[in-house]
Enzyme design. Structure first.
Site, mmCIF file in Angstrom:
data_model
loop_
_atom_site.group_PDB
_atom_site.id
_atom_site.type_symbol
_atom_site.label_atom_id
_atom_site.label_comp_id
_atom_site.label_asym_id
_atom_site.label_seq_id
_atom_site.Cartn_x
_atom_site.Cartn_y
_atom_site.Cartn_z
ATOM 1 N N LYS A 25 0.832 -1.212 0.000
ATOM 2 C CA LYS A 25 0.000 0.000 0.000
ATOM 3 C C LYS A 25 0.867 1.262 0.000
ATOM 4 C CE LYS A 25 -2.159 -1.435 3.744
ATOM 5 N NZ LYS A 25 -1.519 -2.755 3.839
ATOM 6 N N THR A 26 1.828 1.312 0.917
ATOM 7 C CA THR A 26 2.703 2.484 1.000
ATOM 8 C C THR A 26 3.517 2.625 -0.293
ATOM 9 O OG1 THR A 26 2.841 2.236 3.393
ATOM 10 C CG2 THR A 26 4.551 3.557 2.350
ATOM 11 N N ASP B 109 -1.405 7.212 6.128
ATOM 12 C CA ASP B 109 -1.356 5.804 6.506
ATOM 13 C C ASP B 109 -2.299 5.606 7.693
ATOM 14 O OD1 ASP B 109 -0.510 3.240 6.192
ATOM 15 O OD2 ASP B 109 1.549 3.587 6.853
ATOM 16 N N THR C 98 -5.460 -1.155 6.926
ATOM 17 C CA THR C 98 -5.639 -2.602 7.055
ATOM 18 C C THR C 98 -7.049 -2.913 7.545
ATOM 19 O OG1 THR C 98 -4.758 -2.422 9.289
ATOM 20 C CG2 THR C 98 -3.222 -3.110 7.590
ATOM 21 N N ARG D 184 6.512 -8.141 2.115
ATOM 22 C CA ARG D 184 7.343 -7.710 3.244
ATOM 23 C C ARG D 184 7.979 -8.912 3.925
ATOM 24 N NH1 ARG D 184 4.240 -4.234 6.723
ATOM 25 N NH2 ARG D 184 5.132 -2.514 5.545
HETATM 26 N N1 LIG Z 1 4.450 -5.588 -5.782
HETATM 27 C C1 LIG Z 1 5.634 -5.435 -5.181
HETATM 28 N N2 LIG Z 1 6.776 -5.624 -5.868
HETATM 29 C C2 LIG Z 1 7.962 -5.519 -5.239
HETATM 30 N N3 LIG Z 1 8.112 -5.224 -3.920
HETATM 31 C C3 LIG Z 1 7.012 -5.015 -3.198
HETATM 32 C C4 LIG Z 1 5.726 -5.116 -3.781
HETATM 33 N N4 LIG Z 1 4.805 -4.864 -2.833
HETATM 34 C C5 LIG Z 1 5.481 -4.622 -1.702
HETATM 35 N N5 LIG Z 1 6.807 -4.723 -1.909
HETATM 36 C C6 LIG Z 1 7.832 -4.560 -0.890
HETATM 37 O O1 LIG Z 1 7.330 -5.068 0.335
HETATM 38 C C7 LIG Z 1 7.607 -4.180 1.403
HETATM 39 C C8 LIG Z 1 6.326 -3.786 2.115
HETATM 40 O O2 LIG Z 1 5.521 -2.979 1.277
HETATM 41 P P1 LIG Z 1 4.669 -1.745 1.830
HETATM 42 O O3 LIG Z 1 4.280 -0.913 0.664
HETATM 43 O O4 LIG Z 1 5.402 -1.073 2.921
HETATM 44 O O5 LIG Z 1 3.380 -2.530 2.402
HETATM 45 P P2 LIG Z 1 2.105 -1.946 3.195
HETATM 46 O O6 LIG Z 1 2.167 -0.464 3.153
HETATM 47 O O7 LIG Z 1 0.926 -2.517 2.477
HETATM 48 O O8 LIG Z 1 2.188 -2.491 4.592
HETATM 49 C C9 LIG Z 1 8.389 -3.021 0.803
HETATM 50 O O9 LIG Z 1 9.769 -3.225 0.999
HETATM 51 C C10 LIG Z 1 8.082 -3.088 -0.671
HETATM 52 O O10 LIG Z 1 9.157 -2.663 -1.427
HETATM 53 MG MG LIG Z 2 2.425 0.747 4.809
#
Ligand SMILES: Nc1ncnc2c1ncn2[C@@H]1O[C@H](COP(=O)(O)OP(=O)(O)O)[C@@H](O)[C@H]1O
Ligand SMILES: [Mg+2]
Length: 318
Positions: free
Chosen positions: A65-66, A110, A159, A218
């Site tokens: 998401k981030t 967020d 989430t 992650r």
């Molecule tokens: N589709 C993707 N391709 C490559 N890396 C990803 C992908 N989705 C997430 N990541 C990696 O996974 C990690 C977590 O992603 P993040 O965006 O922080 O998740 P969320 O915000 O949903 O908790 C980061 O290091 C990101 O680079």
């Molecule tokens: Mg996040």
């Protein structure tokens, strides 16, 4: 689960994650349908030279998401300002952030489900009208002035979609769920991360790590880093399926990639309730978690794996 990590590990992880984030939609692996839609959405807004409509991403932690929020801003060539629901405690803080936004800029919020009521109401009025009504003075002489804002884009992430109020949700023109990743996308993510980190991982090892990553990029990236440590100490550094398996075994990551919390959930239902059906409130109490975290964070993966079923009489472990 994610939230239960030691704060120090969490901080290290944040730093590493920043470097691992894909910088463009093309680099973002998997979620193909979502990517296709975002691509159209981006190109249309760019062609019209307009700000993007407000976007809400929801789904379990660690799915990107981030990352998507950052890369949407990058693809649009606009600045991004980052905040979160719990950080925005006063409407005045929000007003000063919004009045400083540049045309088309992105405000990433967020944990948007954690905004307090007053901030939330101020925000959704601003999202709709691109204006803030500010009260000056107190008592009988108080008056309200309208402050016009540049058109901006809110990208929200949560989430816990169930905790977003109706009016807030309605302000987002685009609401998109992120789903767990298939093993082949996760394998690609592990290989990409290995390249970024300069680690040599063969395909078999990447597949093995991906399979045990709970459908979550992650976690895949975290497991890769732990496997790398293990391989560095135990051989010349090339990671094959053998090192991957040994390291993952040592870490207590099982074949299904379940986390400690997942196993605890299954244990509680099996041992305390004979496999169910049992009300989610009872499970939450046994795990000292709130019900929403159980339903929005723990259960989606367990259900995807066919380990848990929701029935009218409660949860059943299959
Ligand atoms: N589709 C993707 N391709 C490559 N890396 C990803 C992908 N989705 C997430 N990541 C990696 O996974 C990690 C977590 O992603 P993040 O965006 O922080 O998740 P969320 O915000 O949903 O908790 C980061 O290091 C990101 O680079
Ligand atoms: Mg996040």
């Amino acid at each position: 689960m994610e939230e239960n990590l030691d704060p120090k590990i969490k901080k290290d992880e944040k730093l590493v994650e920043r470097n691992l984030r894909p910088q463009s939609l093309a680099e973002f692996i998997g979620q193909n349908k979502l990517k296709e839609q975002l691509d159209i959405f981006l190109r249309a807004a760019k062609e019209r030279k307009e700000a993007l409509d407000h976007i809400l991403f929801y789904g379990p932690p660690g799915l990107g998401k981030t990352t998507l929020a950052f890369l949407m801003a990058k693809e649009m060539g606009v600045t991004i300002k980052i905040t979160s629901g719990p950080a925005l405690t006063r409407a005045g803080d929000l007003a000063s952030i919004l009045s400083a936004m540049k045309k088309g800029g992105v405000l990433f919020i967020d944990e948007v489900h954690r905004l307090n009521k007053i901030v939330e109401e101020t925000l959704y009025a601003a999202m709709e009208d691109f204006a803030l009504d500010i009260v000056l003075g107190k008592g009988p002489s108080a008056r309200s002035v309208r402050l016009n804002l540049e058109k901006f884009t809110v990208v929200g992430a949560t989430t816990r979609i169930g905790l977003i109020s109706g009016p807030m949700r309605d302000r987002f023109g685009y609401v998109q769920q992120l789903d767990f990743y298939e093993d082949d996308s996760l394998t690609e993510i592990v290989s990409r991360t290995a390249d970024v980190l300069g680690v040599k991982v063969d395909l078999g090892a990447a597949v093995e790590i991906a399979k045990r990553a709970r459908g979550t990029p992650r976690i895949a990236n975290r497991l890769l880093r732990r496997v790398r440590d293990y391989a560095q100490i135990n051989n010349d550094g090339l990671i094959t399926i053998n090192e991957a398996r040994e390291a993952l075994e040592m870490l207590g990551v099982d074949e299904l990639g379940l986390s400690e919390a997942d196993r605890k959930y299954l244990d509680v239902v099996k041992k305390n309730y004979g496999g169910g059906p049992v009300g989610v409130e009872n499970i939450a109490a046994a795990l000292t978690e709130d019900v929403g975290t159980i339903t929005d964070v723990y259960e989606p993966y367990l259900m995807k794996k066919g380990l848990v079923k929701r029935t009218p009489r409660g949860r059943v472990v299959v």
